[in-house]
Design a protein around this motif. Structure first.
Motif, PDB file in Angstrom:
ATOM      1  N   GLY A 308       0.800  -1.226   0.000  1.00 29.57           N
ATOM      2  CA  GLY A 308       0.000   0.000   0.000  1.00 29.57           C
ATOM      3  C   GLY A 308       0.828   1.269   0.000  1.00 29.57           C
ATOM      4  O   GLY A 308       0.700   2.119  -0.903  1.00 29.57           O
ATOM      5  N   PRO A 309       1.718   1.462   0.981  1.00 26.06           N
ATOM      6  CA  PRO A 309       2.513   2.700   1.024  1.00 26.06           C
ATOM      7  C   PRO A 309       3.409   2.899  -0.187  1.00 26.06           C
ATOM      8  O   PRO A 309       3.575   4.021  -0.672  1.00 26.06           O
ATOM      9  CB  PRO A 309       3.346   2.541   2.300  1.00 26.06           C
ATOM     10  N   LEU A 310       4.022   1.831  -0.691  1.00 23.65           N
ATOM     11  CA  LEU A 310       4.991   1.984  -1.782  1.00 23.65           C
ATOM     12  C   LEU A 310       4.333   2.017  -3.153  1.00 23.65           C
ATOM     13  O   LEU A 310       5.041   2.114  -4.161  1.00 23.65           O
ATOM     14  CB  LEU A 310       6.032   0.868  -1.713  1.00 23.65           C
ATOM     15  N   ASN A 311       3.018   1.943  -3.233  1.00 25.45           N
ATOM     16  CA  ASN A 311       2.315   2.064  -4.506  1.00 25.45           C
ATOM     17  C   ASN A 311       1.428   3.300  -4.469  1.00 25.45           C
ATOM     18  O   ASN A 311       1.866   4.399  -4.777  1.00 25.45           O
ATOM     19  CB  ASN A 311       1.530   0.784  -4.807  1.00 25.45           C
ATOM     20  N   VAL A 312       0.195   3.135  -4.050  1.00 24.87           N
ATOM     21  CA  VAL A 312      -0.719   4.279  -4.046  1.00 24.87           C
ATOM     22  C   VAL A 312      -0.311   5.314  -3.004  1.00 24.87           C
ATOM     23  O   VAL A 312      -0.446   6.521  -3.225  1.00 24.87           O
ATOM     24  CB  VAL A 312      -2.172   3.793  -3.808  1.00 24.87           C
ATOM     25  N   GLY A 313       0.218   4.878  -1.853  1.00 24.07           N
ATOM     26  CA  GLY A 313       0.612   5.814  -0.812  1.00 24.07           C
ATOM     27  C   GLY A 313       1.713   6.750  -1.251  1.00 24.07           C
ATOM     28  O   GLY A 313       1.704   7.948  -0.913  1.00 24.07           O
ATOM     29  N   LEU A 314       2.670   6.261  -2.006  1.00 26.62           N
ATOM     30  CA  LEU A 314       3.775   7.093  -2.461  1.00 26.62           C
ATOM     31  C   LEU A 314       3.292   8.190  -3.410  1.00 26.62           C
ATOM     32  O   LEU A 314       3.753   9.333  -3.348  1.00 26.62           O
ATOM     33  CB  LEU A 314       4.837   6.227  -3.140  1.00 26.62           C
ATOM     34  N   ALA A 315       2.359   7.847  -4.294  1.00 30.33           N
ATOM     35  CA  ALA A 315       1.816   8.849  -5.220  1.00 30.33           C
ATOM     36  C   ALA A 315       1.108   9.965  -4.451  1.00 30.33           C
ATOM     37  O   ALA A 315       1.273  11.159  -4.760  1.00 30.33           O
ATOM     38  CB  ALA A 315       0.859   8.187  -6.203  1.00 30.33           C
ATOM     39  N   LEU A 316       0.313   9.590  -3.435  1.00 31.11           N
ATOM     40  CA  LEU A 316      -0.382  10.594  -2.635  1.00 31.11           C
ATOM     41  C   LEU A 316       0.593  11.424  -1.814  1.00 31.11           C
ATOM     42  O   LEU A 316       0.416  12.637  -1.647  1.00 31.11           O
ATOM     43  CB  LEU A 316      -1.402   9.906  -1.725  1.00 31.11           C
ATOM     44  N   ASP A 319       2.274  13.950  -4.084  1.00 30.57           N
ATOM     45  CA  ASP A 319       1.356  15.035  -4.426  1.00 30.57           C
ATOM     46  C   ASP A 319       1.212  16.031  -3.272  1.00 30.57           C
ATOM     47  O   ASP A 319       1.230  17.247  -3.484  1.00 30.57           O
ATOM     48  CB  ASP A 319      -0.005  14.441  -4.793  1.00 30.57           C
ATOM     49  N   ARG A 320       1.108  15.526  -2.056  1.00 30.73           N
ATOM     50  CA  ARG A 320       0.912  16.408  -0.902  1.00 30.73           C
ATOM     51  C   ARG A 320       2.179  17.175  -0.546  1.00 30.73           C
ATOM     52  O   ARG A 320       2.103  18.282  -0.004  1.00 30.73           O
ATOM     53  CB  ARG A 320       0.430  15.592   0.296  1.00 30.73           C
ATOM     54  N   ARG A 321       3.350  16.590  -0.822  1.00 30.98           N
ATOM     55  CA  ARG A 321       4.598  17.284  -0.502  1.00 30.98           C
ATOM     56  C   ARG A 321       5.093  18.168  -1.641  1.00 30.98           C
ATOM     57  O   ARG A 321       6.106  18.847  -1.503  1.00 30.98           O
ATOM     58  CB  ARG A 321       5.681  16.257  -0.150  1.00 30.98           C
ATOM     59  N   GLY A 322       4.421  18.125  -2.784  1.00 30.88           N
ATOM     60  CA  GLY A 322       4.829  18.942  -3.916  1.00 30.88           C
ATOM     61  C   GLY A 322       6.076  18.445  -4.614  1.00 30.88           C
ATOM     62  O   GLY A 322       6.787  19.235  -5.254  1.00 30.88           O
ATOM     63  N   TRP A 323       6.349  17.152  -4.538  1.00 32.89           N
ATOM     64  CA  TRP A 323       7.540  16.620  -5.203  1.00 32.89           C
ATOM     65  C   TRP A 323       7.350  16.523  -6.711  1.00 32.89           C
ATOM     66  O   TRP A 323       8.322  16.508  -7.453  1.00 32.89           O
ATOM     67  CB  TRP A 323       7.898  15.243  -4.641  1.00 32.89           C
ATOM     68  N   GLY A 324       6.111  16.386  -7.151  1.00 34.32           N
ATOM     69  CA  GLY A 324       5.839  16.254  -8.570  1.00 34.32           C
ATOM     70  C   GLY A 324       6.136  14.862  -9.088  1.00 34.32           C
ATOM     71  O   GLY A 324       6.660  13.993  -8.375  1.00 34.32           O
ATOM     72  N   ALA A 325       5.808  14.657 -10.359  1.00 30.56           N
ATOM     73  CA  ALA A 325       6.024  13.336 -10.973  1.00 30.56           C
ATOM     74  C   ALA A 325       7.507  12.992 -11.044  1.00 30.56           C
ATOM     75  O   ALA A 325       7.903  11.831 -10.865  1.00 30.56           O
ATOM     76  CB  ALA A 325       5.397  13.311 -12.362  1.00 30.56           C
TER      77      ALA A 325
END
Length: 475
Positions: A308-316, A319-325
């Motif tokens: 969970g964290p290393l798939n969908v959690g990492l994307a979220l 996004d929240r930290r402003g790291w971008g793609a």
């Protein structure tokens, strides 16, 4: 059941696995098949997006998971009954034919989503027998003392396929659309078939040959079985007979051993060996094994806390930290580099001392790093933490996989791999929507910490169970 004839046996290689031509042919076949898989999923996703709505495309991509999860236990029985080599060859041949057929249809027509959904279902069904057979095959192409090294080589092949497959799939789509990408995937999978045909198989080890200690463990389980329960014999002896029987799928007949009249009992043949009985025997074997049972629990907890964290959690989180793609891509690349380094270490060393304890410690360390990932503010620190996660989680996964290979009797390895696959491919992905929902409620920090706790429980289980903690890889 018809007796299965295997190719001429090959003696254990004198040198390490990375210098053994037989292992290298198997590795080449596996790598080509995995690259083909990556190209296939790029082609499938692109064709689905171009042929329907985003929700329809998502359904096409997900539909293969259903037959794979439902049928994988049966696939383990098939691998053990008929031999992993012929099952893998047959699976790759079917997948190749299916993909090339769809490619040809797409070149001349536009049949729509139904064809893509049908192809995804076929892949899911074939994967249900392919994956357990792939897990059982290394034990038949090399010696037990090389299985850990082969596990590391397999991990490197997976990383290589992930890195190469996606760009190849994109190139195929750019040059000629989905049809060209499907054709490329089919050709890559086709490369594996002649390589697998050229792989020579080792003789099936005698009953209890996987590990002498496991024989005593299973004998204890048989002696303490409750009244009315079917006795569980030592590894490689599915019917509990003290004399042993040939491994199913390689040289077994349609009936189990018949008791001698000299034993004081009538010589009554036992029930024919059925697929259902083989499945129950495999589950009973795992449940009574003092290393495999807690090892699968450890794998389950580790995957549930990790996926969970290393798939969908990492994307979220990105996004929240402003790291971008681009920042997220760097974090993912760092994780892949760490996991690749762990696989390379095992492939080079061939074994690690105190493998059970080392795997547990790596899993605990990786869980701490997962919890820390949501606490770092900058992308640079996140890349460093992701590198540590990849190295520790990759090392733990490689050691768990090697222990699964070396502790299992080859006669049961298909079913053991199937159970582990159900855990990793059936249960663990369920954590992804739960992780996304939980982050929406509580934020990334608490959810990553909670996932880290679940992952760490796997390491606690491995340390708490003495037989798993003391488990060693063969030298």
């Amino acid at each position: 059941m018809t007796t299965t004839v295997i190719p001429p046996a090959v003696r254990p290689p004198a040198g390490p696995a990375h210098r053994d031509g037989n292992v290298l042919r198997w590795l080449g076949a596996y790598t080509a098949s995995m690259i083909g898989d990556n190209v296939f999923y790029i082609a499938l996703s692109w064709a689905a997006v171009r042929s329907g709505t985003p929700s329809q495309a998502g359904l096409v991509m997900a539909v293969s998971a259903v037959p794979r999860a439902l049928l994988m236990l049966g696939g383990g029985v098939v691998a053990d009954r008929f031999g992993p080599r012929r099952v893998v060859i047959g699976s790759d041949a079917v997948r190749c034919a299916a993909v090339l057929t769809v490619a040809a249809l797409l070149f001349v027509a536009h049949p729509g989503l139904w064809l893509l959904a049908l192809l995804a279902v076929v892949f899911g069904i074939v994967d249900a027998v392919f994956m357990p057979a792939v897990g059982a095959l290394p034990a038949r192409v090399t010696g037990r003392d090389q299985l850990a090294r082969v596990q590391g080589m397999r991990g490197l092949a997976v990383r290589f396929a992930n890195v190469v497959g996606a760009p190849l799939g994109g190139l195929g789509v750019a040059l000629g659309g989905s049809a060209t990408a499907f054709a490329l995937a089919g050709l890559l999978i086709a490369v594996s078939v002649p390589l697998l045909i050229s792989v020579r198989m080792r003789e099936t080890p005698p009953a209890g040959g996987a590990d002498a200690a496991n024989t005593a463990n299973m004998a204890d389980a048989a002696n303490t079985a409750p009244a009315g329960a079917e006795a569980v014999g030592p590894p490689g002896d599915p019917d509990g007979s003290p004399g042993g029987v040939p491994a199913r799928g390689d040289a077994s007949g349609p009936h189990a051993r018949v008791p001698d009249a000299e034993d004081g009992a009538a010589a009554v043949p036992e029930r024919p060996a059925t697929a259902w009985r083989d499945l129950r025997d495999g589950l009973r074997y795992i449940r009574g094994h003092r290393v495999l049972a807690p090892l699968i629990v450890t794998i389950a907890l580790g995957d549930l806390g990790f996926v969970g964290p290393l798939n969908v959690g990492l994307a979220l989180l990105a996004d929240r930290r402003g790291w971008g793609a681009s920042g997220m891509g760097l974090v993912v690349a760092a994780f892949g580099a760490g996991a690749g380094a762990a696989a390379l270490l095992l492939a080079w060393r061939g074994t690690l001392p105190r493998a059970g304890s080392a795997g547990a410690a790596a899993l605990l360390g990786g869980s701490v790093a997962i919890g820390a990932l949501a606490q770092v503010p900058g992308v640079g620190a996140a890349v460093g933490v992701a590198l540590a996660i990849g190295l520790l989680a990759g090392l733990s996964g490689a050691l768990c996989g090697a222990l699964l290979q070396t502790q299992s009797d080859p006669a049961y390895l298909g079913r053991v791999t199937a159970v582990a696959g159900i855990v990793s491919l059936g249960l663990a992905p369920l954590s992804m929507p739960l992780t996304a929902a939980a982050i929406g409620w509580w934020g990334t920090g608490p959810v990553f910490v909670g996932s880290a706790v679940v992952c760490g429980l796997g390491g606690v289980v491995a340390l708490a169970v003495r037989d798993l903690r003391r488990a060693e890889l063969p030298r």
